[in-house]
Enzyme design. Sequence first.
Site, mmCIF file in Angstrom:
data_model
loop_
_atom_site.group_PDB
_atom_site.id
_atom_site.type_symbol
_atom_site.label_atom_id
_atom_site.label_comp_id
_atom_site.label_asym_id
_atom_site.label_seq_id
_atom_site.Cartn_x
_atom_site.Cartn_y
_atom_site.Cartn_z
ATOM 1 N N SER A 275 -5.457 32.871 12.137
ATOM 2 C CA SER A 275 -6.280 33.654 13.067
ATOM 3 C C SER A 275 -6.135 35.154 12.856
ATOM 4 O O SER A 275 -5.054 35.655 12.534
ATOM 5 C CB SER A 275 -5.843 33.317 14.492
ATOM 6 O OG SER A 275 -6.374 34.235 15.409
ATOM 7 N N GLU B 48 -5.859 37.064 15.141
ATOM 8 C CA GLU B 48 -4.868 37.527 16.124
ATOM 9 C C GLU B 48 -3.555 37.915 15.442
ATOM 10 O O GLU B 48 -2.784 38.704 15.979
ATOM 11 C CB GLU B 48 -4.607 36.431 17.160
ATOM 12 C CG GLU B 48 -5.652 36.348 18.250
ATOM 13 C CD GLU B 48 -5.647 37.558 19.174
ATOM 14 O OE1 GLU B 48 -4.606 37.846 19.769
ATOM 15 O OE2 GLU B 48 -6.693 38.209 19.290
ATOM 16 N N TYR C 1 0.863 33.158 20.898
ATOM 17 C CA TYR C 1 -0.136 32.443 20.090
ATOM 18 C C TYR C 1 -0.180 33.011 18.672
ATOM 19 O O TYR C 1 -0.121 32.277 17.681
ATOM 20 C CB TYR C 1 -1.529 32.569 20.747
ATOM 21 C CG TYR C 1 -2.659 32.126 19.843
ATOM 22 C CD1 TYR C 1 -2.945 30.769 19.673
ATOM 23 C CD2 TYR C 1 -3.436 33.052 19.139
ATOM 24 C CE1 TYR C 1 -3.975 30.355 18.825
ATOM 25 C CE2 TYR C 1 -4.458 32.646 18.298
ATOM 26 C CZ TYR C 1 -4.725 31.300 18.147
ATOM 27 O OH TYR C 1 -5.735 30.885 17.307
HETATM 28 P P1 NAP Z 1 -10.360 24.690 20.671
HETATM 29 O O1 NAP Z 1 -11.794 24.504 21.013
HETATM 30 O O2 NAP Z 1 -9.411 25.192 21.703
HETATM 31 O O3 NAP Z 1 -9.826 23.279 20.110
HETATM 32 C C1 NAP Z 1 -8.447 23.050 19.929
HETATM 33 C C2 NAP Z 1 -8.252 21.618 19.490
HETATM 34 O O4 NAP Z 1 -6.848 21.363 19.307
HETATM 35 C C3 NAP Z 1 -8.748 20.574 20.509
HETATM 36 O O5 NAP Z 1 -9.324 19.493 19.816
HETATM 37 C C4 NAP Z 1 -7.446 20.115 21.172
HETATM 38 O O6 NAP Z 1 -7.506 18.814 21.697
HETATM 39 C C5 NAP Z 1 -6.523 20.155 19.960
HETATM 40 N N1 NAP Z 1 -5.109 20.133 20.325
HETATM 41 C C6 NAP Z 1 -4.438 20.991 21.120
HETATM 42 N N2 NAP Z 1 -3.144 20.638 21.212
HETATM 43 C C7 NAP Z 1 -2.980 19.519 20.465
HETATM 44 C C8 NAP Z 1 -1.887 18.672 20.169
HETATM 45 N N3 NAP Z 1 -0.679 18.901 20.689
HETATM 46 N N4 NAP Z 1 -2.084 17.613 19.349
HETATM 47 C C9 NAP Z 1 -3.330 17.357 18.846
HETATM 48 N N5 NAP Z 1 -4.412 18.128 19.105
HETATM 49 C C10 NAP Z 1 -4.239 19.181 19.910
HETATM 50 O O7 NAP Z 1 -10.207 25.660 19.409
HETATM 51 P P2 NAP Z 1 -11.303 26.127 18.333
HETATM 52 O O8 NAP Z 1 -11.956 27.363 18.843
HETATM 53 O O9 NAP Z 1 -12.095 24.965 17.917
HETATM 54 O O10 NAP Z 1 -10.365 26.614 17.139
HETATM 55 C C11 NAP Z 1 -9.909 25.693 16.148
HETATM 56 C C12 NAP Z 1 -8.632 26.236 15.526
HETATM 57 O O11 NAP Z 1 -8.900 27.504 14.936
HETATM 58 C C13 NAP Z 1 -7.491 26.474 16.501
HETATM 59 O O12 NAP Z 1 -6.288 26.201 15.804
HETATM 60 C C14 NAP Z 1 -7.574 27.939 16.811
HETATM 61 O O13 NAP Z 1 -6.311 28.436 17.193
HETATM 62 C C15 NAP Z 1 -8.038 28.492 15.490
HETATM 63 N N6 NAP Z 1 -8.857 29.701 15.539
HETATM 64 C C16 NAP Z 1 -9.945 29.775 16.343
HETATM 65 C C17 NAP Z 1 -10.735 30.910 16.309
HETATM 66 C C18 NAP Z 1 -11.983 31.029 17.145
HETATM 67 O O14 NAP Z 1 -12.478 32.146 17.312
HETATM 68 N N7 NAP Z 1 -12.523 29.937 17.641
HETATM 69 C C19 NAP Z 1 -10.397 31.973 15.460
HETATM 70 C C20 NAP Z 1 -9.281 31.842 14.629
HETATM 71 C C21 NAP Z 1 -8.525 30.698 14.663
HETATM 72 P P3 NAP Z 1 -7.966 18.541 23.232
HETATM 73 O O15 NAP Z 1 -9.476 18.533 23.210
HETATM 74 O O16 NAP Z 1 -7.369 17.207 23.508
HETATM 75 O O17 NAP Z 1 -7.414 19.637 24.065
HETATM 76 O O1 F7E Z 2 -10.723 37.180 24.622
HETATM 77 C C1 F7E Z 2 -10.972 40.095 26.849
HETATM 78 C C2 F7E Z 2 -9.588 39.670 26.395
HETATM 79 O O2 F7E Z 2 -10.026 34.869 25.204
HETATM 80 C C3 F7E Z 2 -11.432 38.185 23.936
HETATM 81 C C4 F7E Z 2 -9.282 32.553 20.361
HETATM 82 O O3 F7E Z 2 -10.252 31.713 19.786
HETATM 83 O O4 F7E Z 2 -10.081 34.431 19.105
HETATM 84 C C5 F7E Z 2 -9.824 33.972 20.407
HETATM 85 O O5 F7E Z 2 -8.869 34.799 21.053
HETATM 86 C C6 F7E Z 2 -11.198 39.526 24.606
HETATM 87 C C7 F7E Z 2 -9.720 39.830 24.885
HETATM 88 O O6 F7E Z 2 -10.507 35.483 22.782
HETATM 89 C C8 F7E Z 2 -11.702 38.360 29.936
HETATM 90 O O7 F7E Z 2 -8.578 40.495 26.984
HETATM 91 C C9 F7E Z 2 -11.811 40.386 29.199
HETATM 92 O O8 F7E Z 2 -9.468 41.153 24.523
HETATM 93 O O9 F7E Z 2 -12.363 35.276 24.338
HETATM 94 P P1 F7E Z 2 -10.938 35.616 24.294
HETATM 95 P P2 F7E Z 2 -9.277 36.062 21.937
HETATM 96 O O10 F7E Z 2 -8.116 36.382 22.797
HETATM 97 O O11 F7E Z 2 -9.805 37.148 21.071
HETATM 98 C C10 F7E Z 2 -8.934 34.458 18.227
HETATM 99 C C11 F7E Z 2 -9.401 34.925 16.871
HETATM 100 C C12 F7E Z 2 -8.201 33.173 18.211
HETATM 101 O O12 F7E Z 2 -7.608 32.813 17.208
HETATM 102 C C13 F7E Z 2 -8.010 32.493 19.511
HETATM 103 O O13 F7E Z 2 -7.699 31.114 19.319
HETATM 104 O O14 F7E Z 2 -11.824 39.505 25.884
HETATM 105 N N1 F7E Z 2 -11.340 39.620 28.168
HETATM 106 N N2 F7E Z 2 -12.024 39.646 30.268
HETATM 107 C C14 F7E Z 2 -11.276 38.355 28.601
HETATM 108 N N3 F7E Z 2 -10.905 37.220 27.954
HETATM 109 C C15 F7E Z 2 -10.959 36.073 28.661
HETATM 110 N N4 F7E Z 2 -10.624 34.921 28.032
HETATM 111 N N5 F7E Z 2 -11.365 36.017 29.964
HETATM 112 C C16 F7E Z 2 -11.741 37.151 30.653
HETATM 113 O O15 F7E Z 2 -12.104 37.099 31.831
#
Ligand code: NAP
Ligand code: F7E
Length: 339
Positions: free
Chosen positions: A131, A133, A154
Amino acid sequence: MARTAFITGITGQDGSYLAELLLAKGYIVYGLIRRSSTFNTDRIDHLYQDPHVKDYRLRLVYGDMQDGSCLTRLLHEIKPDEIYNLAAQSHVKVSFDTAEHTGDVGALGVTRILEAMRTACPKARFYQASSSEMFGSAPAPQNEATPFAPRSPYAIAKLYGHHLVANYREAWGLFACSGILFNHESPRRGGTFVTRKISHAVAAIKAGKQDRLFLGNLDAKRDWGFAPEYVEGMWRMLQADKPGDYVLATGETHTVREFVEHAFGCVGLDWTKYVEHDPRYLRPTEVDLLLGDPGKAKRELGWQCQVKFADLVKIMVEADVRGLKDGLREFEVRERHFK
Ligand code: NAP
Ligand code: F7E
């Protein structure tokens, strides 16, 4: 013969899009699911009804990233050609409250699955969902050479996984890739991430079902792309000649405030009348600015995103507006989007 993929996190946003992509390419797809007291497969249920997914090519198996012996048994049985490790506790704010669990799944989970792969199917190709992050407070633009400066449990868990992938590549010769993906969103995004929280609230306010939207930090900047394009990038990494690490990003950054403005603008409303600050959504340590440089992915994988910020906001708001208008439940909005 059909290739076989194993996806952890198949019930999540990315897992569902990736399963669709691989099934469309003719793969047999095994997805790891956790036992839950309520149904948790709504993002992939439509795939069972898809007439193109014949011969039960989508197969769900129970397991957990916290259960290494189960992962080992599954990989011995399935012997997949490709493994996509997408499972994680993926919410940054929640990771401050569940730091140990987030590290167990997101960091040690990577050890468990790489060890299982090393013994069961060392010739498979492995993708790790790393990520942006991990960059945390590092100066922008960020690319594969930027030093990491993580700001949350995270991000630190993800950094462990990222380094472990490189170590298993070097130590054991595994074909293991780390995709450093910047934020990517869609109508299937979980409702507690800021983009979907906003798009859903805009639709509900427009429909007269909600009157305010409470948000935290509006100044944070993110590089937001469209999730279906990012899972294509994951697949491309595993088709390359050599394993490596790749940034996937749009190369644009926008504040949360801009997302709010655009989203309310899509339905002709003035956001300042509806949005209120709620300190509960602030994080103990924030990532202020993420802006990715996806140059390496473009050069080596031919990957480039098409959907940019304004289109992404529109796609998400329109999906939620349609969903509420037609009285669709959450999973039906997602399914409608798929169609
Ligand atoms: P998501 O919607 O939160 O999906 C997370 C998945 O992980 C769900 O299927 C969840 O299952 C599963 N999971 C959580 N804990 C588990 C465990 N202990 N054993 C088996 N499965 C488990 O996340 P996403 O947005 O699709 O992202 C996919 C991956 O990319 C994640 O690793 C995330 O950290 C990473 N990522 C996401 C972004 C983004 O912007 N979306 C960016 C960079 C990296 P349940 O449905 O049962 O909860
Ligand atoms: O927050 C601000 C918050 O929770 C984005 C995950 O997929 O992307 C994701 O992480 C921004 C942050 O995503 C609210 O403070 C303001 O600055 O949508 P988010 P994230 O933290 O960037 C990365 C790449 C991953 O890997 C992660 O798995 O928005 N913010 N107000 C808020 N965020 C949330 N959630 N809720 C609010 O009310």
